[in-house]
Structure formats: structure tokens, C-alpha cells
Scaffold this motif. Structure first.
Motif, PDB file in Angstrom:
ATOM      1  N   ALA A 249       0.818  -1.211   0.000  1.00 47.30           N
ATOM      2  CA  ALA A 249       0.000   0.000   0.000  1.00 47.30           C
ATOM      3  C   ALA A 249       0.856   1.267   0.000  1.00 47.30           C
ATOM      4  O   ALA A 249       0.500   2.255  -0.644  1.00 47.30           O
ATOM      5  CB  ALA A 249      -0.937   0.006   1.203  1.00 47.30           C
ATOM      6  N   VAL A 250       2.006   1.232   0.681  1.00 44.73           N
ATOM      7  CA  VAL A 250       2.835   2.427   0.804  1.00 44.73           C
ATOM      8  C   VAL A 250       3.884   2.509  -0.307  1.00 44.73           C
ATOM      9  O   VAL A 250       4.005   3.529  -0.990  1.00 44.73           O
ATOM     10  CB  VAL A 250       3.520   2.486   2.192  1.00 44.73           C
ATOM     11  CG1 VAL A 250       4.467   3.674   2.289  1.00 44.73           C
ATOM     12  CG2 VAL A 250       2.471   2.531   3.295  1.00 44.73           C
ATOM     13  N   VAL A 251       4.632   1.452  -0.509  1.00 47.07           N
ATOM     14  CA  VAL A 251       5.751   1.460  -1.461  1.00 47.07           C
ATOM     15  C   VAL A 251       5.361   0.882  -2.821  1.00 47.07           C
ATOM     16  O   VAL A 251       5.820   1.351  -3.860  1.00 47.07           O
ATOM     17  CB  VAL A 251       6.963   0.680  -0.885  1.00 47.07           C
ATOM     18  CG1 VAL A 251       8.120   0.646  -1.871  1.00 47.07           C
ATOM     19  CG2 VAL A 251       7.398   1.283   0.444  1.00 47.07           C
ATOM     20  N   GLY A 252       4.485  -0.122  -2.800  1.00 48.11           N
ATOM     21  CA  GLY A 252       4.137  -0.854  -4.014  1.00 48.11           C
ATOM     22  C   GLY A 252       3.792  -0.029  -5.239  1.00 48.11           C
ATOM     23  O   GLY A 252       4.304  -0.306  -6.332  1.00 48.11           O
TER      24      GLY A 252
ATOM     25  N   LEU B  71      -2.040  -3.033  -4.894  1.00 49.75           N
ATOM     26  CA  LEU B  71      -1.356  -1.739  -4.852  1.00 49.75           C
ATOM     27  C   LEU B  71      -2.284  -0.593  -4.474  1.00 49.75           C
ATOM     28  O   LEU B  71      -1.827   0.439  -3.988  1.00 49.75           O
ATOM     29  CB  LEU B  71      -0.719  -1.423  -6.210  1.00 49.75           C
ATOM     30  CG  LEU B  71       0.352  -2.387  -6.702  1.00 49.75           C
ATOM     31  CD1 LEU B  71       0.942  -1.890  -8.012  1.00 49.75           C
ATOM     32  CD2 LEU B  71       1.437  -2.563  -5.675  1.00 49.75           C
ATOM     33  N   TYR B  72      -3.558  -0.769  -4.721  1.00 46.51           N
ATOM     34  CA  TYR B  72      -4.527   0.299  -4.466  1.00 46.51           C
ATOM     35  C   TYR B  72      -5.700  -0.259  -3.661  1.00 46.51           C
ATOM     36  O   TYR B  72      -6.826  -0.291  -4.138  1.00 46.51           O
ATOM     37  CB  TYR B  72      -5.000   0.904  -5.787  1.00 46.51           C
ATOM     38  CG  TYR B  72      -3.839   1.358  -6.653  1.00 46.51           C
ATOM     39  CD1 TYR B  72      -3.134   2.514  -6.336  1.00 46.51           C
ATOM     40  CD2 TYR B  72      -3.426   0.613  -7.754  1.00 46.51           C
ATOM     41  CE1 TYR B  72      -2.050   2.921  -7.101  1.00 46.51           C
ATOM     42  CE2 TYR B  72      -2.345   1.021  -8.528  1.00 46.51           C
ATOM     43  CZ  TYR B  72      -1.662   2.171  -8.194  1.00 46.51           C
ATOM     44  OH  TYR B  72      -0.599   2.580  -8.952  1.00 46.51           O
TER      45      TYR B  72
ATOM     46  N   PRO C 285      -5.864   0.120   9.731  1.00 50.01           N
ATOM     47  CA  PRO C 285      -5.230   0.993  10.725  1.00 50.01           C
ATOM     48  C   PRO C 285      -4.336   2.003   9.983  1.00 50.01           C
ATOM     49  O   PRO C 285      -3.931   1.755   8.845  1.00 50.01           O
ATOM     50  CB  PRO C 285      -4.381   0.024  11.554  1.00 50.01           C
ATOM     51  CG  PRO C 285      -4.093  -1.103  10.622  1.00 50.01           C
ATOM     52  CD  PRO C 285      -5.304  -1.228   9.732  1.00 50.01           C
ATOM     53  N   PRO C 286      -4.024   3.135  10.621  1.00 49.90           N
ATOM     54  CA  PRO C 286      -3.116   4.090   9.981  1.00 49.90           C
ATOM     55  C   PRO C 286      -1.752   3.454   9.715  1.00 49.90           C
ATOM     56  O   PRO C 286      -1.234   2.702  10.550  1.00 49.90           O
ATOM     57  CB  PRO C 286      -3.002   5.229  10.993  1.00 49.90           C
ATOM     58  CG  PRO C 286      -4.199   5.087  11.873  1.00 49.90           C
ATOM     59  CD  PRO C 286      -4.531   3.619  11.906  1.00 49.90           C
ATOM     60  N   LEU C 287      -1.189   3.766   8.550  1.00 48.99           N
ATOM     61  CA  LEU C 287       0.126   3.249   8.163  1.00 48.99           C
ATOM     62  C   LEU C 287       1.148   4.382   8.118  1.00 48.99           C
ATOM     63  O   LEU C 287       0.785   5.544   7.910  1.00 48.99           O
ATOM     64  CB  LEU C 287       0.066   2.594   6.779  1.00 48.99           C
ATOM     65  CG  LEU C 287      -0.888   1.430   6.583  1.00 48.99           C
ATOM     66  CD1 LEU C 287      -0.848   0.961   5.134  1.00 48.99           C
ATOM     67  CD2 LEU C 287      -0.574   0.283   7.537  1.00 48.99           C
TER      68      LEU C 287
END
Length: 173
Positions: free
Chosen positions: A84-87, A107-108, A115-117
């Protein structure tokens, strides 16, 4: 080429996904953080050279810290938080998406119930440094007695097929 396996929710429990802001990052070692940094090399930058592109394509993705290559029940799957963050910025993940071997939701994802990342690796590492400082660790050190988290090294063979995260009482991994 078969579909790439991935977790669909950041792991919970005692040893939570390191991308979760509520994770105890003191449970993860320097070796674990080095794996995250190595996987970050797959992010291509706007002013990159062809050599940078080759290096980015060669960078392997991040597997879930709860999976083990020796496990028959849980082969290595891509980490939901990392995806979710880097992908979306990782060259290999974008290529997998184009080739149709990675589902777009990897990826999306719909993160409204997540939870917050941490928004970046830099933020995750800064949070870990702060947690180590508060825990009385003056320097980064091998702080984990746990086995290392899922490795980005898949010997060029990524895990295949989609897999749900292990679930807890809330229905999430």
C-alpha cells in the motif's frame, strides 16, 4: 506467469505489520530494517538513469514478516502494508500490475477500514528510532529475539496467488 500472492490486510496481533503506526517497532531488528531498505531500491526516481532503472527492476519486493519460505501452509506473500505504501512506486510491482499477475487491489487497496500506516519508509524508520530511544536503546541494535521478518529475496520466484492475511477476532490479520 501465475498471479503473485499478497496479504490483503496489514497483520495484527502481538507482532504487527511494521507499516502500521501502532506496531511495536522495537520487535524488529536492524536486519529487518535493512530488508525494508533493500526493497525500497525498487522505487524509480524521476531523474533516474537507465542503470537506475535496471537496478530498480532488480530490487525484490517485501514479503510479509509472518510468512516463512519453509512453511507449506504459508509460503511467502507480499506484505499488505508495504504494497500500500511502497508498491505503487516500486518498478517490479508496477510491471506485475501491467502484466496482469498482480491484482490492482494489492497496490490500491480500499484502506478505509485499515489501521493508519506510516506514509514512507523514512517515517517508519524515524518512528522505530524514537521507540528504541524511549525503550532505553541508545543506538540501533539487534533488538528482536524473533526470527527475521519476511525477506525480499525470493530467488527471483515471487509467491503466487492471492492470500488473505491470518485473521484475529476482528476478522483482520
Amino acid at each position: 506467469m501465475e498471479e503473485v500472492e499478497f496479504r490483503d490486510y496489514p497483520c495484527s496481533g502481538i507482532r504487527r505489520c511494521p507499516w502500521r503506526k501502532d506496531a511495536d517497532l522495537t520487535q524488529f531488528s536492524e536486519s529487518d530494517m535493512a530488508c525494508l531498505t533493500q526493497a525500497q531500491r525498487g522505487v524509480r526516481h524521476a531523474h533516474g538513469t537507465p542503470e537506475d532503472d535496471r537496478a530498480a527492476m532488480a530490487a525484490l519486493p517485501m514479503a510479509c514478516h509472518k510468512d516463512s519460505p519453509a512453511s507449506v501452509a504459508h509460503p511467502l506473500r507480499l506484505c499488505a502494508g508495504w504494497l500500500a505504501v511502497v508498491g505503487p512506486h516500486h518498478t517490479r510491482m508496477r510491471m506485475y500490475l501491467v502484466l496482469g499477475v498482480l491484482a490492482p487491489q494489492a497496490l490500491y487497496p480500499d484502506t478505509r477500514t485499515w489501521p493508519p500506516l506510516h506514509p514512507s519508509l523514512a517515517d517508519l524508520l524515524a518512528s522505530r528510532d524514537e521507540q528504541l530511544r524511549r525503550a532505553g536503546h541508545p543506538h540501533r541494535a539487534e533488538t528482536s529475539s524473533q526470527p527475521p521478518m519476511g525477506r525480499s529475496g525470493w530467488s527471483r520466484n515471487p509467491p503466487m496467488r492471492h492470500a488473505h492475511a491470518d485473521t484475529d477476532k476482528t476478522g483482520h490479520g
